[in-house]
Design a protein around this motif. Structure first.
Motif, PDB file in Angstrom:
ATOM      1  N   THR A  94    -112.443  20.415  15.210  1.00 11.59           N
ATOM      2  CA  THR A  94    -110.992  20.259  15.400  1.00 11.59           C
ATOM      3  C   THR A  94    -110.238  21.455  14.813  1.00 11.59           C
ATOM      4  O   THR A  94    -109.164  21.798  15.288  1.00 11.59           O
ATOM      5  CB  THR A  94    -110.463  18.925  14.840  1.00 11.59           C
ATOM      6  OG1 THR A  94    -111.061  18.680  13.570  1.00 11.59           O
ATOM      7  CG2 THR A  94    -110.804  17.769  15.769  1.00 11.59           C
ATOM      8  N   ALA A 127    -102.823  18.195  15.571  1.00  7.86           N
ATOM      9  CA  ALA A 127    -102.096  16.929  15.674  1.00  7.86           C
ATOM     10  C   ALA A 127    -101.354  16.857  16.992  1.00  7.86           C
ATOM     11  O   ALA A 127    -100.172  17.184  17.082  1.00  7.86           O
ATOM     12  CB  ALA A 127    -101.146  16.763  14.494  1.00  7.86           C
ATOM     13  N   GLY A 134    -101.890   9.317  24.601  1.00 12.11           N
ATOM     14  CA  GLY A 134    -103.265   9.763  24.827  1.00 12.11           C
ATOM     15  C   GLY A 134    -103.377  11.124  25.476  1.00 12.11           C
ATOM     16  O   GLY A 134    -102.763  12.095  25.031  1.00 12.11           O
ATOM     17  N   ALA A 363    -117.637  10.183  21.163  1.00 12.79           N
ATOM     18  CA  ALA A 363    -116.457  10.892  20.659  1.00 12.79           C
ATOM     19  C   ALA A 363    -116.300  12.214  21.399  1.00 12.79           C
ATOM     20  O   ALA A 363    -115.186  12.673  21.673  1.00 12.79           O
ATOM     21  CB  ALA A 363    -116.569  11.130  19.158  1.00 12.79           C
ATOM     22  N   ALA A 370    -110.330  13.639  28.732  1.00 13.19           N
ATOM     23  CA  ALA A 370    -111.219  12.654  29.343  1.00 13.19           C
ATOM     24  C   ALA A 370    -111.775  13.217  30.635  1.00 13.19           C
ATOM     25  O   ALA A 370    -111.225  14.139  31.225  1.00 13.19           O
ATOM     26  CB  ALA A 370    -110.443  11.367  29.629  1.00 13.19           C
ATOM     27  N   LEU A 471    -102.666  12.996  41.587  1.00 15.42           N
ATOM     28  CA  LEU A 471    -103.067  12.015  40.575  1.00 15.42           C
ATOM     29  C   LEU A 471    -103.586  10.742  41.230  1.00 15.42           C
ATOM     30  O   LEU A 471    -104.524  10.120  40.746  1.00 15.42           O
ATOM     31  CB  LEU A 471    -101.872  11.700  39.665  1.00 15.42           C
ATOM     32  CG  LEU A 471    -102.141  10.785  38.483  1.00 15.42           C
ATOM     33  CD1 LEU A 471    -103.168  11.383  37.529  1.00 15.42           C
ATOM     34  CD2 LEU A 471    -100.853  10.474  37.727  1.00 15.42           C
TER      35      LEU A 471
ATOM     36  N   VAL B 293    -108.275   5.250  37.778  1.00 17.99           N
ATOM     37  CA  VAL B 293    -108.493   4.131  36.863  1.00 17.99           C
ATOM     38  C   VAL B 293    -108.847   2.879  37.664  1.00 17.99           C
ATOM     39  O   VAL B 293    -109.774   2.134  37.324  1.00 17.99           O
ATOM     40  CB  VAL B 293    -107.235   3.893  35.998  1.00 17.99           C
ATOM     41  CG1 VAL B 293    -107.381   2.642  35.166  1.00 17.99           C
ATOM     42  CG2 VAL B 293    -106.957   5.105  35.119  1.00 17.99           C
TER      43      VAL B 293
HETATM   44  C1  LIG Z   1    -113.299  10.484  17.046  1.00 21.56           C
HETATM   45  C2  LIG Z   1    -111.964  10.939  17.552  1.00 21.56           C
HETATM   46  C3  LIG Z   1    -111.309  12.009  16.927  1.00 21.56           C
HETATM   47  C4  LIG Z   1    -110.064  12.437  17.366  1.00 21.56           C
HETATM   48  N1  LIG Z   1    -109.441  13.463  16.723  1.00 21.56           N
HETATM   49  C5  LIG Z   1    -108.226  13.886  17.150  1.00 21.56           C
HETATM   50  C6  LIG Z   1    -107.543  14.958  16.499  1.00 21.56           C
HETATM   51  O1  LIG Z   1    -108.032  15.513  15.518  1.00 21.56           O
HETATM   52  N2  LIG Z   1    -106.342  15.330  16.982  1.00 21.56           N
HETATM   53  C7  LIG Z   1    -105.775  14.740  18.080  1.00 21.56           C
HETATM   54  O2  LIG Z   1    -104.713  15.147  18.484  1.00 21.56           O
HETATM   55  N3  LIG Z   1    -106.394  13.714  18.700  1.00 21.56           N
HETATM   56  C8  LIG Z   1    -107.591  13.279  18.264  1.00 21.56           C
HETATM   57  N4  LIG Z   1    -108.215  12.221  18.902  1.00 21.56           N
HETATM   58  C9  LIG Z   1    -107.536  11.579  19.993  1.00 21.56           C
HETATM   59  C10 LIG Z   1    -108.036  12.085  21.322  1.00 21.56           C
HETATM   60  O3  LIG Z   1    -107.484  13.326  21.564  1.00 21.56           O
HETATM   61  C11 LIG Z   1    -107.635  11.053  22.337  1.00 21.56           C
HETATM   62  O4  LIG Z   1    -108.625  10.069  22.310  1.00 21.56           O
HETATM   63  C12 LIG Z   1    -107.502  11.612  23.700  1.00 21.56           C
HETATM   64  O5  LIG Z   1    -106.297  12.314  23.752  1.00 21.56           O
HETATM   65  C13 LIG Z   1    -107.518  10.573  24.764  1.00 21.56           C
HETATM   66  O6  LIG Z   1    -106.460   9.659  24.630  1.00 21.56           O
HETATM   67  P1  LIG Z   1    -106.708   8.102  24.785  1.00 21.56           P
HETATM   68  O7  LIG Z   1    -107.941   7.785  24.100  1.00 21.56           O
HETATM   69  O8  LIG Z   1    -105.476   7.400  24.418  1.00 21.56           O
HETATM   70  O9  LIG Z   1    -107.016   7.912  26.320  1.00 21.56           O
HETATM   71  P2  LIG Z   1    -105.984   7.748  27.549  1.00 21.56           P
HETATM   72  O10 LIG Z   1    -105.151   8.937  27.665  1.00 21.56           O
HETATM   73  O11 LIG Z   1    -105.346   6.420  27.441  1.00 21.56           O
HETATM   74  O12 LIG Z   1    -107.002   7.774  28.728  1.00 21.56           O
HETATM   75  C14 LIG Z   1    -107.838   6.691  29.003  1.00 21.56           C
HETATM   76  C15 LIG Z   1    -108.233   6.718  30.441  1.00 21.56           C
HETATM   77  O13 LIG Z   1    -107.102   6.732  31.301  1.00 21.56           O
HETATM   78  C16 LIG Z   1    -107.405   7.455  32.469  1.00 21.56           C
HETATM   79  N5  LIG Z   1    -106.592   8.664  32.614  1.00 21.56           N
HETATM   80  C17 LIG Z   1    -105.921   9.295  31.643  1.00 21.56           C
HETATM   81  N6  LIG Z   1    -105.348  10.382  32.121  1.00 21.56           N
HETATM   82  C18 LIG Z   1    -105.652  10.453  33.424  1.00 21.56           C
HETATM   83  C19 LIG Z   1    -105.353  11.368  34.477  1.00 21.56           C
HETATM   84  N7  LIG Z   1    -104.607  12.450  34.292  1.00 21.56           N
HETATM   85  N8  LIG Z   1    -105.831  11.134  35.687  1.00 21.56           N
HETATM   86  C20 LIG Z   1    -106.580  10.061  35.886  1.00 21.56           C
HETATM   87  N9  LIG Z   1    -106.905   9.168  34.953  1.00 21.56           N
HETATM   88  C21 LIG Z   1    -106.442   9.370  33.738  1.00 21.56           C
HETATM   89  C22 LIG Z   1    -108.851   7.828  32.359  1.00 21.56           C
HETATM   90  O14 LIG Z   1    -109.661   6.827  32.887  1.00 21.56           O
HETATM   91  C23 LIG Z   1    -109.037   7.921  30.876  1.00 21.56           C
HETATM   92  O15 LIG Z   1    -110.360   7.872  30.514  1.00 21.56           O
HETATM   93  C24 LIG Z   1    -109.452  11.789  18.455  1.00 21.56           C
HETATM   94  C25 LIG Z   1    -110.112  10.724  19.099  1.00 21.56           C
HETATM   95  C26 LIG Z   1    -111.344  10.283  18.648  1.00 21.56           C
HETATM   96  C27 LIG Z   1    -112.022   9.132  19.340  1.00 21.56           C
END
Ligand SMILES: Cc1cc2nc3c(=O)[nH]c(=O)nc-3n(C[C@H](O)[C@H](O)[C@H](O)COP(=O)(O)OP(=O)(O)OC[C@H]3O[C@@H](n4cnc5c(N)ncnc54)[C@H](O)[C@@H]3O)c2cc1C
Ligand SMILES: Cc1cc2nc3c(=O)[nH]c(=O)nc-3n(C[C@H](O)[C@H](O)[C@H](O)COP(=O)(O)OP(=O)(O)OC[C@H]3O[C@@H](n4cnc5c(N)ncnc54)[C@H](O)[C@@H]3O)c2cc1C
Lengths: 582, 567
Positions: A94, A127, A134, A363, A370, A471, B293
């Motif tokens: 990170t 951050a 997400g 992770a 994603a 999208l 999704v």
């Molecule tokens: C272990 C770990 C460490 C992390 N460390 C950090 C960190 O240091 N700093 C930081 O900023 N973040 C961190 N994160 C957060 C990470 O960046 C988020 O998990 C990531 O941004 C995904 O967001 P979300 O999990 O809310 O998924 P969401 O955005 O809710 O996405 C979930 C699902 O929605 C669908 N989706 C989302 N976007 C789209 C799209 N454009 N088109 C089609 N389908 C879509 C997909 O099916 C996707 O898999 C960490 C996460 C974990 C698990």
């Protein structure tokens, strides 16, 4: 830096990390599993990394770091991921993401400050993430607005790795409303003290510390701004191309250890009067995973090289790697678990690292874009993605696939948001196939299938409307994207194999040069490993699998890594002690 | 809200035991329910066995469904018993796996025990006692013929020595069913199965300590060591030396019962992901309105539906035609956990970091489901072992396939023979055609809607090519190579698709519940193209039906029974 130099560097790093099998060693699998069980940061292992100065690999050469070439970054950090993916993530990855934004758009002062911190073993947090948004960081709500002393902030970030201790934090915040624009800021904790929230508990990477940060009431000076005001999303999308290509390359290390653990078990375990590794299905599964691992290395390394060579297509290559490699590797871990049997389920004993990798790995799949987000990036740009020159430029091709050709230092300013121009890697699929000499019937059949897919892809893309690629695009667009990513991987493997053949460099290259590896790797790219086309598999069985299995066994007994470097993991320890009796 | 109070009008005559148990257990999201997701998550974290929850299942009398009717229990149909287990596994897999183990340990006794042993075990199980099944040893895993644990008949006693390891319920169980080698014998006829009460052991019995596991952390996974431990010679099941045969037969049944574990987990995982995308706002819309999704979740639902159809088929085979379990059982044990694990993986992508975070909220159980469920493919015969058991039958199956496609007269017509607990009818492979392929009889093609017919033709081609491959003599050598295994996988895919066609023929209303024939067509194409499903360009959208199903508080399955769940 030639490949030989990279291998030496990796071996030097491994030598300092110490014997992974020795429980007394902080960077051993046993100790790292113990830290994981306790849910604690692996302080001792981190101290070793700090002592070695691993984070220098994240810092550009001109700021006293070691970072010149992006493909090397993956190769080097893989050594840490072989020990423990959570250690890799917790100690540094990170920080690299955060630093990438600074190298891309920061001021000289910011770069110096970041470089100094990393070289001294400190962390930079990144951050971005807000629970409500997400992946969609364009919707992030943490806000910054002009105040007397610079910028004032409001809002919260969640799940931020190292937020509890990072001296610097790159903060993504909304700076204008209409249109929604964001900026990046470098928060210096030594000047702006603020606490991090409680730790999140996660199923894997339990040694990482993820917490929330509240930016409520924080103010930062103007000099904290990274890049232009309102330019934050563009900076991030450019900078993360580097990390999206490199992270999967590092992740190869985790699967290296999963494969080693499983192969050791299979060789030693006796059932029905023979060793488990002697059962053809098990052997072929091990070989398949090995072949995938090498292919994953080649694809991600090629993408990293292409960021130097063809940065105008960088958004495609990095997304394709992050799209495909984690998924394939994850499926490989499942295949290995089937072989390991009950031992993949046990948190104690000498195979315990396996279940840890299984928990940690997602992770790397979920984080940092994603799969669907990568798909969206690719899909939207498919017409550019499949555009290619009729006649590929040979010098360009050499630079991409001959890893002994140095690329010089990476120029962060060349990164671009969207793709433009033509795709050398896509075009190289055809030239790579044409240039392959003495193609036998099986390889010919595989090539034909690849070429058919390529024709299908180009004709499909031509007929596709922009809406279909959006999208809410169609399943057909989805399929086209998947085919595109797989064809890029195939192109990388074929061309790299061709180069290794003509050069015949060394052990790692011999494997890659071989028809046997290439066929097995391409079969994996063409289909899901467990359900491979029988026509192909049937013929490949006897000869190819045995040949690649010999190599697997030799690497296992020599403690060499399974990636394309085949570096020695126990360089100053008894290399020839033959820990595994065969 | 909790639905502990059962409305008498809902207790209709034809309400199944599973319906009644659902009502009794109530909404698992309510921390005050007898079995709540919250309490099971915390027992997982603390690795503490869920004694309280087991007590609740005992109070209700779930274990009666582990005991055949003629012995005073309620076990008359595999489907009924499995649906009960599904009601538990959709709340918590650890609990279901721990609780269900008693059934696995009892089946050998139902198949081969003496009447007095059966009566005494029946009382014990109905009274809530736990039984363990001790086959595995540290050094020998699936290679049961080479186990070291020995049993020696000395006078009126068997003297048993050896260690059994990784045994579910080993410490808690009051009774043990154990596989041991008779020292005086050799070969496959050297193994004997014994069943006895721990209280009756004279001599040295030692529990091994708990193993810490990736999933089902709260379960009692341990083992025990016996050193010259004496048990009465009446502990023997069947004849001396028939242990291997009994266990192979027993596994044919218990492997089918494992389906219930996966089906519950699949329902739970998809339910969580569905609830999540209905409220997740991203990219200026609800996640449910993003095509990608929707496709992922539709695929997940489809996988669970296929798994349900295949399970239903296997349950019926067990009940009525157990001689066909020789294929139905391994296919179900391979495919049901496999399909459900795929469904869970799709949900994991959709949930993103919510699949990874422990803690509270509707998504909290997800990471546990994912860990727990991985075990189902492993125990009671791993995927690999089951694939191998199909490969050895290739030649006779292929020969049978060449015969005309007609369902045998007796298919599902015969009396329900007690959940397959008729040892004589279990096991031997046949050269007759497996009736699962009777869907290819020409008379059927005229009855089906045209689009479905087309899909059926594609499946038929796939099946024919598969059977041609099965005749290839390369598959004869054992242990087999990857080529043989991928044919076995294809066999499982085709078989699953065929079982789905049977399911909708049997219950055409399930077609409409899931939006007409298009989903069956999608399922057939998905299965036939699994090896390259990255190029699958199938537009499949089951979201409206899925949401209806969940909003109506129905189980994610073909027949959609009611569930008590506020999610
Ligand atoms: C272990 C770990 C460490 C992390 N460390 C950090 C960190 O240091 N700093 C930081 O900023 N973040 C961190 N994160 C957060 C990470 O960046 C988020 O998990 C990531 O941004 C995904 O967001 P979300 O999990 O809310 O998924 P969401 O955005 O809710 O996405 C979930 C699902 O929605 C669908 N989706 C989302 N976007 C789209 C799209 N454009 N088109 C089609 N389908 C879509 C997909 O099916 C996707 O898999 C960490 C996460 C974990 C698990
Ligand atoms: C949580 C848990 C609970 C368990 N509960 C019980 C229990 O209650 N009672 C009990 O008796 N056991 C139990 N087991 C043991 C379980 O059934 C074994 O894991 C299983 O028998 C396989 O043995 P193994 O893991 O040692 O793998 P091995 O048998 O050593 O197999 C290793 C690998 O060899 C290959 N292989 C093995 N056999 C074949 C074959 N025939 N053809 C091709 N390849 C093959 C496979 O790839 C396999 O994965 C439990 C295990 C776990 C993890």
């Amino acid at each position: 830096m030639s490949i030989m130099d990279v291998r030496l560097a990796v071996e030097a790093l491994d030598a300092q990390l110490g014997d992974p099998y020795s429980s007394a060693n902080a960077c051993s699998w046993e100790q790292l599993c113990r830290n994981d069980e306790a849910g604690e940061r692996p302080h001792e292992a981190e101290a070793v990394l700090k002592e070695i100065g691993v984070a220098k690999a994240f810092v550009p050469h001109e700021f006293n770091g070691l970072l010149l070439q992006l493909d090397r970054l993956g190769h080097l950090l893989r050594a840490v991921f072989r020990r423990d993916p959570a250690l890799g993530l917790g100690f540094g990855v990170t920080s690299l993401m955060a630093a990438a934004t600074i190298w891309t758009a920061g001021t000289a002062e910011q770069k110096e400050r970041a470089a100094e911190l990393l070289i001294s073993g400190g962390q930079i947090a990144v951050a971005f993430h807000e629970l409500a948004h997400g992946n969609d960081f364009g919707a992030n709500e943490v806000t910054a607005w002009p105040s007397e002393s610079g910028f004032a902030f409001a809002g919260n970030k969640s799940l931020i790795n190292n937020a509890d201790r990072a001296e610097l934090i790159v903060v993504h915040a909304r700076t204008s409303k209409n249109p929604v624009n964001h900026s990046l800021f470098l928060l210096d904790r030594t000047k702006t003290a603020f606490p991090a929230g409680d730790y999140w508990r996660t199923v894997g990477v339990r040694g990482c510390r993820l917490s929330n940060i509240s930016l409520e009431g924080v103010t930062l000076p103007d000099s904290a701004l990274i890049g232009a005001l309102d330019g934050g999303n563009s900076v991030a999308l450019r900078a993360f191309q580097v990390t999206r290509a490199c992270l999967p390359s590092m992740a190869v290390g985790a699967v290296d250890t999963a494969l080693r653990t499983t192969a050791e078990f299979a060789v030693g375990r006796r059932l029905y009067g023979l060793s488990v590794a002697e059962m053809p299905y098990v052997r072929q599964s091990l070989v398949g995973v090995f072949a995938d691992l090498v292919a994953a290395d080649i694809f991600s390394s090629t993408a990293a090289r292409l960021l130097h060579i063809e940065p105008n297509q960088g958004s495609l290559y990095s997304a394709a790697v992050k799209f495909l490699v984690p998924e394939v590797l994850r499926e490989d871990i499942n295949i290995l678990a089937d072989i390991l049997g009950a031992r993949f389920y046990l948190r104690n004993g000498k195979h315990a690292i396996f279940q840890k990798i299984m928990r940690d790995f997602p992770a790397l799949v979920i984080g940092h874009a994603a799969q669907d987000v990568c798909e969206a990036t690719l899909r939207a740009q498919l017409p550019v993605a499949v555009r290619m020159d009729d006649k590929p430029n040979e010098a360009l091709q050499r630079a991409i696939f001959d890893w002994n050709i140095p690329l010089g230092k990476f120029d962060w300013a060349t990164l671009q948001m969207g793709a433009s121009g033509k795709s050398a890697l896509f075009a190289a699929l055809h030239s790579g196939i044409e240039n392959r000499t003495s193609v036998d019937k099986e390889l010919g059949a595989i090539f034909d299938e690849l070429l058919d897919l390529s024709i299908w892809l180009r004709s499909t893309v031509v007929q596709m409307s922009p809406r279909e690629r959006g999208l809410n695009g169609s399943a057909l667009a989805s399929a086209a994207t998947k085919v595109y990513a797989r064809l890029l991987a195939a192109s990388a493997c074929i061309n790299r194999s061709n180069v290794c053949r003509s050069a015949g460099q060394d052990s790692g290259s011999n494997l890659i040069a071989s028809d046997a590896w290439l066929k097995i790797a391409l079969c994996g790219i063409l289909g899901y490993r467990r359900f491979l086309h029988t026509d192909l598999v049937e013929q490949l069985n006897a000869v190819c699998y045995e040949e690649v299995y010999e190599e697997l066994l030799s690497r296992l007994s020599l403690n060499s890594t399974f990636d394309s470097l085949a570096s020695n993991m126990l360089p100053i320890y008894n290399v020839f002690s033959n820990k595994i009796k065969i | 809200m909790t639905e502990l109070k059962v409305n008498s009008s809902e207790l209709q005559i034809n309400s199944s035991p599973a319906d009644a148990l659902e009502k009794y257990l109530g909404d698992p999201r309510n921390p005050k329910s007898p079995i709540s997701v919250e309490s099971l998550i915390s027992s997982d974290l603390e690795e503490k066995f869920p004694d309280g929850s087991v007590g609740i299942l005992n109070n209700w009398g779930v274990s009666k469904w582990f005991v055949p009717k003629n012995l005073g229990g309620e076990l008359v149909s595999m489907a009924d018993s499995s649906h009960l287990m599904r009601a538990i596994s959709r709340r918590d897999l650890t609990l279901a796996i721990a609780y269900g183990k008693t059934y696995l340990g009892s089946v050998p006794v139902w198949l081969a025990g003496t009447p007095s042993m059966q009566i005494s075990l029946a009382d014990f199980v109905i009274g809530g006692g736990a039984v363990c099944l001790a086959l595995t040893e540290r050094q020998h895993g699936a290679d049961l013929l080479n186990i070291d644990t020995g049993a020696e008949l000395i006078g009126e006693h068997y003297s048993i020595s050896g260690e059994k390891w990784l045994i579910n319920n080993a410490s808690r169980a009051g009774r043990i069913t154990i596989l041991a080698k008779e020292r005086a014998r050799s070969g496959p006829r050297s193994l004997s199965l014994l069943h006895f009460s721990k209280d009756d052991i004279v001599g040295n019995y030692k529990n091994l300590s708990k193993e810490h596991t990736l999933g089902i952390r709260a379960a009692d996974i341990s083992g025990f060591a016996l050193t010259n431990a004496l048990v009465g010679k009446d502990a023997l099941l069947g004849e001396a030396g028939s242990g291997f045969e009994i266990i192979i037969k027993s596994l044919q049944l218990t492997r089918v019962s494992c389906c219930a574990l996966s089906l519950g987990a699949g329902d739970h995982a998809v339910r969580i992901a569905s609830a999540y995308i209905r409220s997740r706002y991203i990219y200026h819309r609800l996640a449910i309105d993003i095509a990608m999704v929707r496709r992922r979740l539709s695929r997940a639902a489809l996988m669970v539906l296929i798994a349900d159809a295949l399970s239903t088929w296997a349950f019926k085979i067990a009940d009525h035609n157990p001689e066909l379990l020789v294929t139905a059982s391994p296919v179900a044990k391979i495919m049901v956990p496999f399909l459900v694990q795929r469904a869970i993986d799709e949900c994991e992508y959709v949930l993103g970091s919510r699949s990874y975070i422990m803690g509270s909220g509707i998504t909290a159980p997800f990471q546990k489901i994912s860990r727990d469920h991985r075990l189902v493919a492993l125990f009671d015969g791993s995927t690999t072992v089951n694939l191998q058991s199909l490969i050895v039958q290739f030649r006779s199956l292929a020969a049978g396939f060449d015969k005309p496609h007609e369902p045998p007269e007796a298919l599902f017509k015969g009396p329900n023979i007690n959940c397959g607990l008729d040892a004589l009818r279990l096991m031997p492979g046949t050269k007759t055609q497996d009736p699962v392929w009777s869907i290819y009889r020409s008379s059927l093609f005229t009855q089906l809607p045209q689009d479905l017919c087309k899909a059926l033709e594609r499946l038929h081609l796939f099946t024919k090519a598969l059977h041609a491959d099965m005749k290839n003599p390369v598959h004869g050598s054992i242990p087999s190579g990857a080529g043989s295994f991928s044919v076995a996988w294809r066999y499982c895919l085709a078989y699953s698709a065929a079982s789905l066609v049977h399911a909708i023929l049997e219950a055409p209303e399930s077609l409409d519940a899931w939006g007409g024939s298009r989903w069956v067509i999608a399922a057939i194409d998905l299965l036939c193209n699994f090896h390259q499903n990255y190029i699958d360009s199938l537009e499949i959208d089951l979201i409206p039906e899925l949401m209806n199903c969940l909003e109506d508080k129905k189980l994610l399955s073909l027949d959609r029974p009611a569930v008590a769940d506020s999610l």
